[in-house]
Enzyme design. Structure first.
Site, PDB file in Angstrom:
ATOM      1  N   SER A  20       7.520   4.581  -0.003  1.00 44.14           N
ATOM      2  CA  SER A  20       7.085   4.727   0.188  1.00 44.14           C
ATOM      3  C   SER A  20       6.961   5.418   1.678  1.00 44.14           C
ATOM      4  O   SER A  20       6.989   6.053   2.375  1.00 44.14           O
ATOM      5  CB  SER A  20       5.762   3.364   0.674  1.00 44.14           C
ATOM      6  OG  SER A  20       5.341   2.821  -0.351  1.00 44.14           O
ATOM      7  N   ARG A  21       8.162   4.849   1.925  1.00 43.28           N
ATOM      8  CA  ARG A  21       8.972   5.256   3.304  1.00 43.28           C
ATOM      9  C   ARG A  21       9.540   6.655   2.786  1.00 43.28           C
ATOM     10  O   ARG A  21       9.948   7.546   3.653  1.00 43.28           O
ATOM     11  CB  ARG A  21      10.250   4.791   3.802  1.00 43.28           C
ATOM     12  CG  ARG A  21       9.619   3.274   3.814  1.00 43.28           C
ATOM     13  CD  ARG A  21      11.345   2.480   4.734  1.00 43.28           C
ATOM     14  NE  ARG A  21      10.481   1.387   5.412  1.00 43.28           N
ATOM     15  CZ  ARG A  21      10.103   0.568   5.075  1.00 43.28           C
ATOM     16  NH1 ARG A  21      10.474   0.255   3.541  1.00 43.28           N
ATOM     17  NH2 ARG A  21       9.383  -0.939   6.165  1.00 43.28           N
TER      18      ARG A  21
ATOM     19  N   GLY B 230       0.621  -1.224  -0.132  1.00 41.31           N
ATOM     20  CA  GLY B 230      -0.201   0.185   0.122  1.00 41.31           C
ATOM     21  C   GLY B 230       0.996   0.831   0.343  1.00 41.31           C
ATOM     22  O   GLY B 230       2.131   1.231  -0.022  1.00 41.31           O
TER      23      GLY B 230
ATOM     24  N   GLY C 122       5.597   4.749  -8.436  1.00 44.92           N
ATOM     25  CA  GLY C 122       6.092   3.696  -8.480  1.00 44.92           C
ATOM     26  C   GLY C 122       5.564   2.451  -9.165  1.00 44.92           C
ATOM     27  O   GLY C 122       5.283   1.499 -10.286  1.00 44.92           O
ATOM     28  N   HIS C 123       4.409   2.302  -8.363  1.00 46.28           N
ATOM     29  CA  HIS C 123       3.769   1.666  -7.853  1.00 46.28           C
ATOM     30  C   HIS C 123       2.984   1.325  -9.582  1.00 46.28           C
ATOM     31  O   HIS C 123       2.386   0.230 -10.124  1.00 46.28           O
ATOM     32  CB  HIS C 123       2.546   1.224  -6.696  1.00 46.28           C
ATOM     33  CG  HIS C 123       3.549   1.264  -5.600  1.00 46.28           C
ATOM     34  ND1 HIS C 123       3.028   1.942  -4.934  1.00 46.28           N
ATOM     35  CD2 HIS C 123       3.677   0.066  -5.311  1.00 46.28           C
ATOM     36  CE1 HIS C 123       4.026   1.512  -4.004  1.00 46.28           C
ATOM     37  NE2 HIS C 123       4.478   0.383  -3.826  1.00 46.28           N
TER      38      HIS C 123
ATOM     39  N   GLN D  66       7.931  -9.108   8.234  1.00 50.87           N
ATOM     40  CA  GLN D  66       8.541  -8.223   7.450  1.00 50.87           C
ATOM     41  C   GLN D  66       9.726  -7.789   8.275  1.00 50.87           C
ATOM     42  O   GLN D  66      10.204  -7.349   7.782  1.00 50.87           O
ATOM     43  CB  GLN D  66       8.605  -8.499   5.960  1.00 50.87           C
ATOM     44  CG  GLN D  66       8.045  -7.298   6.170  1.00 50.87           C
ATOM     45  CD  GLN D  66       7.686  -7.495   4.135  1.00 50.87           C
ATOM     46  OE1 GLN D  66       6.707  -8.171   3.758  1.00 50.87           O
ATOM     47  NE2 GLN D  66       8.179  -6.555   3.165  1.00 50.87           N
TER      48      GLN D  66
ATOM     49  N   VAL E 131      10.850   3.443 -10.373  1.00 47.24           N
ATOM     50  CA  VAL E 131      10.352   5.291 -11.327  1.00 47.24           C
ATOM     51  C   VAL E 131      11.902   5.887  -9.937  1.00 47.24           C
ATOM     52  O   VAL E 131      11.610   5.458  -8.723  1.00 47.24           O
ATOM     53  CB  VAL E 131       9.601   5.522 -11.098  1.00 47.24           C
ATOM     54  CG1 VAL E 131       9.049   6.754 -11.784  1.00 47.24           C
ATOM     55  CG2 VAL E 131       8.652   4.486 -12.291  1.00 47.24           C
TER      56      VAL E 131
ATOM     57  N   LEU F 241      11.808   6.033  -6.119  1.00 44.62           N
ATOM     58  CA  LEU F 241      10.146   6.056  -5.205  1.00 44.62           C
ATOM     59  C   LEU F 241      10.025   4.932  -4.023  1.00 44.62           C
ATOM     60  O   LEU F 241      10.533   4.209  -4.683  1.00 44.62           O
ATOM     61  CB  LEU F 241       8.746   6.702  -6.672  1.00 44.62           C
ATOM     62  CG  LEU F 241       9.253   7.459  -6.655  1.00 44.62           C
ATOM     63  CD1 LEU F 241       7.550   7.474  -8.261  1.00 44.62           C
ATOM     64  CD2 LEU F 241       8.765   9.055  -5.787  1.00 44.62           C
TER      65      LEU F 241
ATOM     66  N   LYS G 123      13.566  -2.306  -8.343  1.00 46.48           N
ATOM     67  CA  LYS G 123      13.983  -0.836  -6.472  1.00 46.48           C
ATOM     68  C   LYS G 123      14.358  -2.271  -5.091  1.00 46.48           C
ATOM     69  O   LYS G 123      15.299  -1.432  -4.498  1.00 46.48           O
ATOM     70  CB  LYS G 123      12.789  -0.577  -6.513  1.00 46.48           C
ATOM     71  CG  LYS G 123      12.835   0.193  -5.080  1.00 46.48           C
ATOM     72  CD  LYS G 123      13.503   1.500  -4.845  1.00 46.48           C
ATOM     73  CE  LYS G 123      13.612   2.317  -3.293  1.00 46.48           C
ATOM     74  NZ  LYS G 123      13.683   1.484  -2.262  1.00 46.48           N
TER      75      LYS G 123
HETATM   76  O1  PAF Z   1       7.986  -5.185  -1.899  1.00 47.55           O
HETATM   77  C1  PAF Z   1       7.074  -4.974  -0.997  1.00 47.55           C
HETATM   78  O2  PAF Z   1       5.514  -4.128  -0.679  1.00 47.55           O
HETATM   79  C2  PAF Z   1       6.836  -6.608  -0.262  1.00 47.55           C
HETATM   80  O3  PAF Z   1       7.890  -6.792   0.116  1.00 47.55           O
HETATM   81  C3  PAF Z   1       5.881  -7.320  -0.971  1.00 47.55           C
HETATM   82  C4  PAF Z   1       5.986  -8.134  -2.223  1.00 47.55           C
HETATM   83  C5  PAF Z   1       4.456  -7.098  -0.917  1.00 47.55           C
HETATM   84  C6  PAF Z   1       6.006  -8.477   0.252  1.00 47.55           C
HETATM   85  O4  PAF Z   1       5.048  -8.429   1.314  1.00 47.55           O
END
Ligand code: PAF
Length: 284
Positions: free
Chosen positions: A184-185, A29, A34-35, A59, A174, A182, A147
């Site tokens: 999210s952080r 999210g 980039g997404h 993670q 990107v 780019l 990335k």
């Molecule tokens: O790259 C990410 O955003 C995460 O590591 C992923 C692949 C969605 C797994 O939680």
């Protein structure tokens, strides 16, 4: 665009659409350009597109930024709708990572260096969740950005080793107009920190320009450039084999990967670049 909030809802959706090729783009999210570029690529390539949104607790280490990781599902859904995504799978943590869970997917070797050395257990969290996503969504293709270069290599190894019926599509990533990759952080950076964070992409771009096949020199230059950046605390800078992620030393003719991680304030950023194969004539 459909929204599946549970494993059962997602399985049911896939059952109905089982005859059509499906591309999955897994995310946590806090979506950005980039997404979107990956989602657009998936849209072009595949009849159906699924995006998963799940801030994966497995993670994150105990001292990491799970609580402060940016989350805004409504905004993400609004942004995905015009891209022609067919389904968003956004499971709830209690459903997706229940406390009684006993199984971990572990890729040996590739995961104990670089990000894995700084973030023990991180890749087990990634590969366990990605395996679950593949099992539930049953995609034909899955899109991963360069990335997170090590993540891409680890997921490719997992898919090969377990013969998972998914083709991994590697995607370019990107950069902002000023070179910052780019992420999210980046949302957590102050204006001053964002300026300081440019040291990462600047160091990599200098490494690409000056690359003459000498991995030790390239590594030393990266370290030096990042040490000179005010407010940037280097975690690692490595020149590695792009397939095995083993550190390279001395003269190397084949392509190499430059990978860095650094703290800017309380935000940890990673970036990387490909160092191309060097023609033998230019290697001295
Ligand atoms: O790259 C990410 O955003 C995460 O590591 C992923 C692949 C969605 C797994 O939680």
């Amino acid at each position: 665009m459909d929204l599946a909030r549970s494993v059962n809802e997602m399985r049911q959706w896939r059952r109905v659409a089982r005859r059509s090729p499906l591309a999955l783009f897994p995310t946590m999210g806090a979506l950005h350009e980039g997404h979107f570029s990956l989602a657009r690529q998936a849209r072009e390539d595949s009849e159906l597109v699924a995006v998963s949104i799940f801030v994966n607790p497995l993670q994150f280490g105990p001292a990491e930024d799970l609580a402060s990781y940016p989350r805004d599902l409504d905004r993400d859904l609004e942004l995905l709708e015009p891209l022609g995504v067919d389904v968003v799978f956004a499971p709830q943590p209690a459903d997706f990572t229940p406390p009684q869970r006993r199984t971990t997917v572990h890729v040996a070797g590739l995961t104990d260096r670089l990000e894995g050395a700084s973030r023990p257990g991180h890749f087990d969290g990634v590969t366990t969740i990605v395996t679950k996503l593949f099992s539930i969504v049953q995609p034909d293709t899955a899109y991963f950005s360069r990335k997170d270069f090590q993540q891409l290599v680890v997921v490719q190894a997992m898919v090969r080793d377990l013969d998972l019926p998914v083709r991994i599509v590697e995607c370019d990533f990107v950069r902002d107009h000023d070179g910052l990759a780019l992420s999210s952080r980046n949302a957590n950076l102050s204006t001053q920190e964002r300026r300081r964070a440019l040291a990462l992409s600047a160091a990599l771009s200098a490494a690409v320009t000056s690359w003459d096949g000498d991995a030790d020199v390239a590594r030393a230059r990266l370290v030096e450039a990042l040490a000179a950046g005010p407010g940037v605390e280097l975690d690692y800078a490595e020149i590695a084999d792009p397939d095995t992620l083993e550190p390279l030393h001395g003269i190397h003719r084949g392509p190499a990967q430059a990978l860095i991680a650094a703290w800017v304030g309380s935000t940890r950023l990673i970036d990387n670049a490909r160092l191309p194969a060097v023609a033998s004539a230019t290697v001295t």
